[in-house]
Structure formats: C-alpha cells, structure tokens
Design an enzyme around this catalytic site. Structure first.
Site, PDB file in Angstrom:
ATOM      1  N   GLN A 201       0.828  -1.198   0.000  1.00  0.00           N
ATOM      2  CA  GLN A 201       0.000   0.000   0.000  1.00  0.00           C
ATOM      3  C   GLN A 201       0.868   1.256   0.000  1.00  0.00           C
ATOM      4  OE1 GLN A 201      -3.644  -0.636   2.788  1.00  0.00           O
ATOM      5  NE2 GLN A 201      -2.058  -2.002   3.580  1.00  0.00           N
TER       6      GLN A 201
ATOM      7  N   ASP B 272       6.470   4.463  -1.617  1.00  0.00           N
ATOM      8  CA  ASP B 272       7.869   4.868  -1.477  1.00  0.00           C
ATOM      9  C   ASP B 272       8.850   4.023  -2.276  1.00  0.00           C
ATOM     10  OD1 ASP B 272       8.128   2.467   0.098  1.00  0.00           O
ATOM     11  OD2 ASP B 272       7.511   3.588   1.884  1.00  0.00           O
TER      12      ASP B 272
ATOM     13  N   HIS C  11      -1.144   1.506  -4.640  1.00  0.00           N
ATOM     14  CA  HIS C  11      -1.472   2.935  -4.729  1.00  0.00           C
ATOM     15  C   HIS C  11      -0.490   3.723  -5.577  1.00  0.00           C
ATOM     16  CE1 HIS C  11      -3.586   2.123  -0.662  1.00  0.00           C
ATOM     17  NE2 HIS C  11      -4.426   1.973  -1.668  1.00  0.00           N
TER      18      HIS C  11
END
Length: 285
Positions: free
Chosen positions: A110, A113, A128
């Site tokens: 999720q 980064d 995401h």
C-alpha cells in the site's frame, strides 16, 4: 485474537509459528506504512502517526483548483527531499531476502515509497502507485520524479521552504506564506497537468491492478500482513478475500488492526527486528 506484545511469553511461540508458516513457502505479503517508519517515513495511524492531523489531497481538489495544485506541488517538492532520499530498512531487506529464498509468492504494498523494490524485491504490486513517477493527466506519459524535481528547482530558483512535518504521502506541512509564489510546471510534451503517479483520496485504484492483487492472494498458500492497520477497505479487502478462501493469515504490526479477527496469529512487534530474525531462522540471507 489479541496480539502478543514485546515481553509477552507468547511472542517467542508466535514467532516460531510464523517461521513455520513462512517456511512452507507460497506466502503472499501485504505491506503498509508501518514497514517504512524505520526508514524515516511516517505513517497515518500507527505509533508515529497518532498526532498527525493533516488532510490529504483529494483527486477532485487537485484537478479542480490551480491553487490546490500549487499548494500540493510546493508541499510535495519539499517533502520529496526526504522521501526521495529514504533507504530500505531491515524490514524491507528481510522481505526481499525471503522472496529470494523462494518463500514468497509476491508482495502487495500500500506504500508509495518504492522501498521494497530498492531493497531488491521483484514481484511487487504497488497498489497505490509510486511517488518516484509523475503522470500527465492529458497524454498519460509517465516520467521520473527526479526530472520534475529538477524542473521545479529551475522554475523556482529563489524559492526555499522547510517543512517541520512530513506526511506519509510525501508532502510537507507549509504555511500559506511559504506556498505563495511557488511556480508549478506542466507536461513538456502536451502542456497537460502533471500529477504524481499515485492514487489520491477520491480516486479509484485501476480495476486491473485490484484484480491482479486478488489473483496473487488466490494463488497463495497463506497471507502475511506487515505494518498495516487495515483501517480502510483498500487493504482490508485482501485479508477478507484470504479469509474467505480459508488461507492462514498472520499479521505483524505495532497496534491492533482491522483484520485481527481473521488472523491465526497477530504479533505486536517492531517490523525490522522481527522480520530480520525470521529471515535468519529460515536461512534467508
């Protein structure tokens, strides 16, 4: 079931059970913000996010207001200096080692980064999206965030701001005075609006990506949740799917989660040290 916490005699037994589960292979991983906090990236709901009250940008506000885009890109330009320099921590490296050792069937994250990939993981679905990319909303061309960072620096040679707080979605908390005068840049190809290649609140994850995640869960022998509170449907639905399929579910997270009732074991423990210990026990180097 209630998670065993550090110092609880049950924790050693739970870690041994988790090692046994992983040792059989075929485990799908669902990771959340909690696995990245040791890399300096805060989370929304865990221990580092309890006092965080910033309202995230919505897709509707972003596309509907030039001022909202200015504010977003100013804040994100500052925040990217921290997010872009973050490095994988022991938890990311342990997950990558478990994958190399043939014990993981894939990773659904999720997080935005890209630290799983930076640690060497290969079968990663970014539910995401990723902050390291930018997409044009008109021509759909994707470009590197580093290119946009350079262009924003060139467009704002005398602008400087320091955010006292960085949010998990990569933006910094700035005052109105700090945002004033920041110049936004558009797509070099068509002049369209640029947006980070991530899913904003109010925006749907592409159906094909969701189906790919469901497929990964369906093909797995077990599901391991790492560092996610499972407070929203976006991640919880995969735990619900695994439970419906009768798959063993294990959760390692600091604090309770929305999936605890479906888990065969829940472990309240630091991700880095716990996953490193598991990888070592299983001979995954």
């Amino acid at each position: 079931m209630e998670a065993a916490k550090p110092g609880d005699p049950r924790q050693a037994a739970d870690i041994a059970l988790l090692a046994e589960l992983l040792g059989q292979g075929g485990v799908a991983v669902l990771s959340g913000a909690g696995i990245s906090t040791e890399s300096g990236i805060p989370d929304y709901r865990g221990p580092t996010g309890q006092a965080r009250r910033a309202e995230p940008m919505t897709y509707q506000r972003f596309v509907g207001s030039a001022e909202a885009r200015r504010r977003y890109w100013a804040r994100s330009h500052v925040g990217w200096q921290q997010i872009g320099q973050a490095r994988p921590n022991a938890g990311h490296r342990a997950v990558a080692a478990l994958e190399r050792h043939g014990l993981l069937s894939g990773i659904i994250t999720q997080n935005v980064d890209s630290l799983h990939q930076a640690a060497g993981a290969r079968r990663v679905i970014e539910l995401h999206g990723g902050l390291d990319r930018v997409v044009c909303l008109s021509c759909r061309e994707r470009t590197a965030r580093s290119d946009l960072d350079r262009r924003l620096r060139e467009a704002n040679p005398h602008w400087h701001a320091t955010g006292h707080q960085i949010n998990p979605d990569g933006d910094a908390v700035l005052t109105d005075e700090q945002v004033e005068g920041f110049q936004v840049v558009d797509c070099t190809g068509c002049g369209g609006l640029l947006k980070p290649d991530v899913i904003f609140f109010g925006e749907n994850v592409p159906r094909a990506r969701v189906d790919e995640c469901f497929g990964m869960v369906a093909r797995a022998r077990a599901l391991l949740v790492l560092g996610s509170s499972l407070a929203i449907k976006s991640g919880l639905r995969f735990v619900t799917k695994a439970a419906a399929l009768g798959l063993p579910i294990a959760i390692v997270n600091q604090g309770p989660t929305g999936g605890d009732a479906d888990a065969m074991l829940t472990l309240d423990a630091p991700l880095g040290a716990t996953l490193t210990d598991l990888a070592n026990q299983l001979g995954a180097q």
